[in-house]
Scaffold this motif. Sequence first.
Motif, PDB file in Angstrom:
ATOM      1  N   PHE A 174       0.826  -1.205   0.000  1.00 42.04           N
ATOM      2  CA  PHE A 174       0.000   0.000   0.000  1.00 42.04           C
ATOM      3  C   PHE A 174       0.861   1.256   0.000  1.00 42.04           C
ATOM      4  CE2 PHE A 174      -1.763   3.301   2.868  1.00 42.04           C
ATOM      5  CZ  PHE A 174      -2.760   3.783   2.028  1.00 42.04           C
ATOM      6  N   LEU A 175       1.900   1.281   0.817  1.00 44.87           N
ATOM      7  CA  LEU A 175       2.776   2.451   0.886  1.00 44.87           C
ATOM      8  C   LEU A 175       3.456   2.714  -0.453  1.00 44.87           C
ATOM      9  CD1 LEU A 175       4.399   1.849   4.389  1.00 44.87           C
ATOM     10  CD2 LEU A 175       2.840   3.705   3.776  1.00 44.87           C
ATOM     11  N   TRP A 176       3.887   1.647  -1.129  1.00 42.89           N
ATOM     12  CA  TRP A 176       4.525   1.821  -2.438  1.00 42.89           C
ATOM     13  C   TRP A 176       3.535   2.375  -3.455  1.00 42.89           C
ATOM     14  CZ3 TRP A 176       8.927   2.431  -4.801  1.00 42.89           C
ATOM     15  CH2 TRP A 176       8.954   2.320  -6.197  1.00 42.89           C
ATOM     16  N   CYS A 177       2.336   1.825  -3.475  1.00 46.45           N
ATOM     17  CA  CYS A 177       1.313   2.308  -4.415  1.00 46.45           C
ATOM     18  C   CYS A 177       0.975   3.777  -4.141  1.00 46.45           C
ATOM     19  CB  CYS A 177       0.051   1.456  -4.299  1.00 46.45           C
ATOM     20  SG  CYS A 177       0.236  -0.249  -4.873  1.00 46.45           S
ATOM     21  N   LEU A 178       0.937   4.149  -2.857  1.00 52.85           N
ATOM     22  CA  LEU A 178       0.629   5.532  -2.502  1.00 52.85           C
ATOM     23  C   LEU A 178       1.748   6.469  -2.939  1.00 52.85           C
ATOM     24  CD1 LEU A 178      -1.319   7.447  -1.099  1.00 52.85           C
ATOM     25  CD2 LEU A 178      -0.168   6.942   1.066  1.00 52.85           C
ATOM     26  N   GLY A 179       2.991   6.087  -2.685  1.00 52.12           N
ATOM     27  CA  GLY A 179       4.121   6.921  -3.098  1.00 52.12           C
ATOM     28  C   GLY A 179       4.189   7.081  -4.605  1.00 52.12           C
ATOM     29  N   ALA A 180       3.946   5.982  -5.346  1.00 48.64           N
ATOM     30  CA  ALA A 180       3.961   6.053  -6.810  1.00 48.64           C
ATOM     31  C   ALA A 180       2.830   6.933  -7.327  1.00 48.64           C
ATOM     32  CB  ALA A 180       3.853   4.647  -7.390  1.00 48.64           C
ATOM     33  N   ALA A 181       1.653   6.852  -6.687  1.00 47.99           N
ATOM     34  CA  ALA A 181       0.513   7.677  -7.109  1.00 47.99           C
ATOM     35  C   ALA A 181       0.792   9.159  -6.890  1.00 47.99           C
ATOM     36  CB  ALA A 181      -0.741   7.259  -6.345  1.00 47.99           C
ATOM     37  N   ILE A 182       1.423   9.483  -5.778  1.00 48.09           N
ATOM     38  CA  ILE A 182       1.771  10.880  -5.504  1.00 48.09           C
ATOM     39  C   ILE A 182       2.739  11.408  -6.553  1.00 48.09           C
ATOM     40  CG2 ILE A 182       3.032  12.376  -3.895  1.00 48.09           C
ATOM     41  CD1 ILE A 182       1.801  10.738  -1.614  1.00 48.09           C
ATOM     42  N   ASP A 183       3.704  10.593  -6.946  1.00 50.32           N
ATOM     43  CA  ASP A 183       4.701  11.022  -7.928  1.00 50.32           C
ATOM     44  C   ASP A 183       4.114  11.256  -9.315  1.00 50.32           C
ATOM     45  OD1 ASP A 183       6.745  11.074  -6.119  1.00 50.32           O
ATOM     46  OD2 ASP A 183       7.495   9.077  -6.591  1.00 50.32           O
ATOM     47  N   ARG A 184       2.932  10.709  -9.576  1.00 54.23           N
ATOM     48  CA  ARG A 184       2.323  10.914 -10.890  1.00 54.23           C
ATOM     49  C   ARG A 184       1.703  12.304 -11.045  1.00 54.23           C
ATOM     50  NH1 ARG A 184       1.671   5.180 -10.948  1.00 54.23           N
ATOM     51  NH2 ARG A 184      -0.133   5.172  -9.562  1.00 54.23           N
ATOM     52  N   ASN A 185       1.635  13.056  -9.941  1.00 53.75           N
ATOM     53  CA  ASN A 185       1.165  14.436 -10.025  1.00 53.75           C
ATOM     54  C   ASN A 185       2.293  15.350 -10.494  1.00 53.75           C
ATOM     55  OD1 ASN A 185      -1.720  14.828  -8.729  1.00 53.75           O
ATOM     56  ND2 ASN A 185      -0.690  13.187  -7.618  1.00 53.75           N
ATOM     57  N   ARG A 186       1.934  16.589 -10.788  1.00 56.49           N
ATOM     58  CA  ARG A 186       2.917  17.555 -11.249  1.00 56.49           C
ATOM     59  C   ARG A 186       2.862  18.817 -10.404  1.00 56.49           C
ATOM     60  NH1 ARG A 186       2.061  17.405 -17.862  1.00 56.49           N
ATOM     61  NH2 ARG A 186       2.550  15.178 -18.150  1.00 56.49           N
ATOM     62  N   GLY A 187       3.966  19.548 -10.439  1.00 58.54           N
ATOM     63  CA  GLY A 187       3.993  20.875  -9.844  1.00 58.54           C
ATOM     64  C   GLY A 187       3.806  20.896  -8.342  1.00 58.54           C
ATOM     65  N   GLU A 188       3.149  21.989  -7.901  1.00 59.71           N
ATOM     66  CA  GLU A 188       3.014  22.238  -6.461  1.00 59.71           C
ATOM     67  C   GLU A 188       2.161  21.197  -5.753  1.00 59.71           C
ATOM     68  OE1 GLU A 188       2.268  24.350  -8.851  1.00 59.71           O
ATOM     69  OE2 GLU A 188       3.263  26.300  -8.560  1.00 59.71           O
ATOM     70  N   LEU A 189       1.174  20.623  -6.441  1.00 59.33           N
ATOM     71  CA  LEU A 189       0.324  19.626  -5.803  1.00 59.33           C
ATOM     72  C   LEU A 189       1.135  18.396  -5.414  1.00 59.33           C
ATOM     73  CD1 LEU A 189      -2.486  18.729  -4.889  1.00 59.33           C
ATOM     74  CD2 LEU A 189      -2.826  17.765  -7.168  1.00 59.33           C
ATOM     75  N   ARG A 190       2.044  17.968  -6.257  1.00 59.40           N
ATOM     76  CA  ARG A 190       2.890  16.810  -5.938  1.00 59.40           C
ATOM     77  C   ARG A 190       3.741  17.093  -4.706  1.00 59.40           C
ATOM     78  NH1 ARG A 190       8.032  15.696  -6.751  1.00 59.40           N
ATOM     79  NH2 ARG A 190       8.314  17.508  -8.105  1.00 59.40           N
ATOM     80  N   VAL A 191       4.302  18.295  -4.623  1.00 67.45           N
ATOM     81  CA  VAL A 191       5.124  18.659  -3.463  1.00 67.45           C
ATOM     82  C   VAL A 191       4.263  18.690  -2.205  1.00 67.45           C
ATOM     83  CG1 VAL A 191       6.595  20.439  -2.458  1.00 67.45           C
ATOM     84  CG2 VAL A 191       6.723  19.967  -4.914  1.00 67.45           C
ATOM     85  N   ALA A 192       3.050  19.256  -2.317  1.00 64.68           N
ATOM     86  CA  ALA A 192       2.150  19.337  -1.168  1.00 64.68           C
ATOM     87  C   ALA A 192       1.780  17.944  -0.662  1.00 64.68           C
ATOM     88  CB  ALA A 192       0.893  20.117  -1.552  1.00 64.68           C
ATOM     89  N   LEU A 193       1.434  17.040  -1.576  1.00 64.28           N
ATOM     90  CA  LEU A 193       1.054  15.683  -1.176  1.00 64.28           C
ATOM     91  C   LEU A 193       2.241  14.929  -0.580  1.00 64.28           C
ATOM     92  CD1 LEU A 193      -1.212  14.672  -4.204  1.00 64.28           C
ATOM     93  CD2 LEU A 193      -1.928  15.417  -1.928  1.00 64.28           C
ATOM     94  N   THR A 194       3.442  15.179  -1.101  1.00 58.61           N
ATOM     95  CA  THR A 194       4.635  14.539  -0.557  1.00 58.61           C
ATOM     96  C   THR A 194       4.893  15.008   0.869  1.00 58.61           C
ATOM     97  OG1 THR A 194       5.595  14.463  -2.787  1.00 58.61           O
ATOM     98  CG2 THR A 194       7.075  14.067  -0.946  1.00 58.61           C
ATOM     99  N   PHE A 195       4.694  16.312   1.113  1.00 59.16           N
ATOM    100  CA  PHE A 195       4.818  16.861   2.475  1.00 59.16           C
ATOM    101  C   PHE A 195       3.851  16.147   3.418  1.00 59.16           C
ATOM    102  CE2 PHE A 195       3.438  19.498   5.924  1.00 59.16           C
ATOM    103  CZ  PHE A 195       4.535  20.233   6.327  1.00 59.16           C
ATOM    104  N   ILE A 196       2.599  16.038   3.018  1.00 53.93           N
ATOM    105  CA  ILE A 196       1.578  15.406   3.861  1.00 53.93           C
ATOM    106  C   ILE A 196       1.923  13.940   4.114  1.00 53.93           C
ATOM    107  CG2 ILE A 196      -0.842  14.708   3.951  1.00 53.93           C
ATOM    108  CD1 ILE A 196      -1.508  17.255   2.392  1.00 53.93           C
ATOM    109  N   PHE A 197       2.389  13.250   3.089  1.00 54.74           N
ATOM    110  CA  PHE A 197       2.773  11.846   3.207  1.00 54.74           C
ATOM    111  C   PHE A 197       3.894  11.691   4.235  1.00 54.74           C
ATOM    112  CE2 PHE A 197       4.670   8.034   0.666  1.00 54.74           C
ATOM    113  CZ  PHE A 197       4.151   7.147   1.595  1.00 54.74           C
ATOM    114  N   ALA A 198       4.966  12.494   4.086  1.00 54.85           N
ATOM    115  CA  ALA A 198       6.125  12.379   4.970  1.00 54.85           C
ATOM    116  C   ALA A 198       5.764  12.769   6.404  1.00 54.85           C
ATOM    117  CB  ALA A 198       7.257  13.258   4.453  1.00 54.85           C
ATOM    118  N   ALA A 199       5.001  13.852   6.582  1.00 55.97           N
ATOM    119  CA  ALA A 199       4.629  14.294   7.922  1.00 55.97           C
ATOM    120  C   ALA A 199       3.738  13.270   8.611  1.00 55.97           C
ATOM    121  CB  ALA A 199       3.923  15.645   7.838  1.00 55.97           C
ATOM    122  N   SER A 200       2.831  12.660   7.857  1.00 61.15           N
ATOM    123  CA  SER A 200       1.903  11.680   8.433  1.00 61.15           C
ATOM    124  C   SER A 200       2.631  10.435   8.917  1.00 61.15           C
ATOM    125  CB  SER A 200       0.829  11.303   7.406  1.00 61.15           C
ATOM    126  OG  SER A 200       0.052  12.413   7.043  1.00 61.15           O
TER     127      SER A 200
END
Length: 386
Positions: free
Chosen positions: A323-349
């Motif tokens: 699940f964690l791998w699928c979530l990380g890969a899904a986040i990386d498929r975004n572009r720009g600021e949204l991808r950075v924002a989701l990565t922040f939320i993922f790492a902080a969580s």
Amino acid sequence: MFVIFPAIQIMATRGASAAVGAAFVCIVLMHIVTKGRSSWHGEWQAMDARPVIISLGMVLIWWTISLLWSPDPSFALRDGAGVILMLLAIVFLPLQIARTTIASPSFMVLFGIAICAAFMILEMLSFTQLHDHFDVSAELWDLNRTGLFLTLMLPAVALAARHGTFWAFVAVLVAVLSLAAISLSQGQAAQLALFVGVLVALVALLLPMTGRVVAVVCIVMTIAMPFAVKGLDNARVSKALSSLPSANAVHRIALWVGYESIIRERPFIGWGAGAARYVGMTGRATEVASQRGYPRVATSPHSAALEIWTELGLIGAVLTSVFLWCLGAAIDRNRGELRVALTFIFAASVTYSSVSSSLFQGWWLSSLGMALVACFMLEARRKTVR
């Protein structure tokens, strides 16, 4: 929801999960009433969320099967039903909100966060609970919880700043207010989550595959955690760690040592759904920690990895890793600021869930859900205006 949710987080933390759960039920009912005419699409579709949903479903199926050998199935069902609803809300609320262009999302998000941060600072500076007259138990007054909510909402503040010069100015003020509240609080776990989130977000600006890197780190931690804790289980290490100046650090290590010994008895299938908190409440984990020279402590393991191992064993740890791998890969498929924002939320969580509270608690999962909804809503609005 965005205006009242921060107040709920402060005054009745356990009501936060109920509020988000109710919002999820309303969204689903609205979708049924419209007979599916509003298709599920938006940023989650761009991410290709199907692997995320399928892998999360496998974890929940295994959790349900583990009820067969749970020490207290009725307790697990009572405690887990709300969490499962919360997980579904986290997945499906962004699906719906991403297609909804709300007129003033920046105002609602920033206004709610500003109220939350200001109230939190006022309470800390006045050294009192200003909401005592609401007859809320002091147990619910936890600045660490409010600090985590503000931390997870910071990416939404950054996304709101893109909506114009005025909103950029307001977003900076709200960000400063939030950072001040987090810094003044005693929530060390929330502060650590903020530090890691910012650090990972900076890396994400340069590295498009940061989500998968975070996922790999989480997978290694999930699989290796019981073996790493086993190294702490000797008298010399116990004595050295017990003299640490940080009471929180000693508390966590004591819990981890106690739960590791319990995991060792059923390493493959675990003790069943709800076992982590059940073991904590019975005091068995604390007895083991006490025998090793650590102070007696109670409740859940305060480690997502150990909680998964305790309840679902190695099989659950592997399914969670997928699940964690699928979530990380899904986040990386975004572009720009949204991808950075989701990565922040993922790492902080994952940082917070690794060192504080229980993984299966609705109050902080509701904060995670609100942060995701805010980011998707602000992104949808930006695209529409553009």
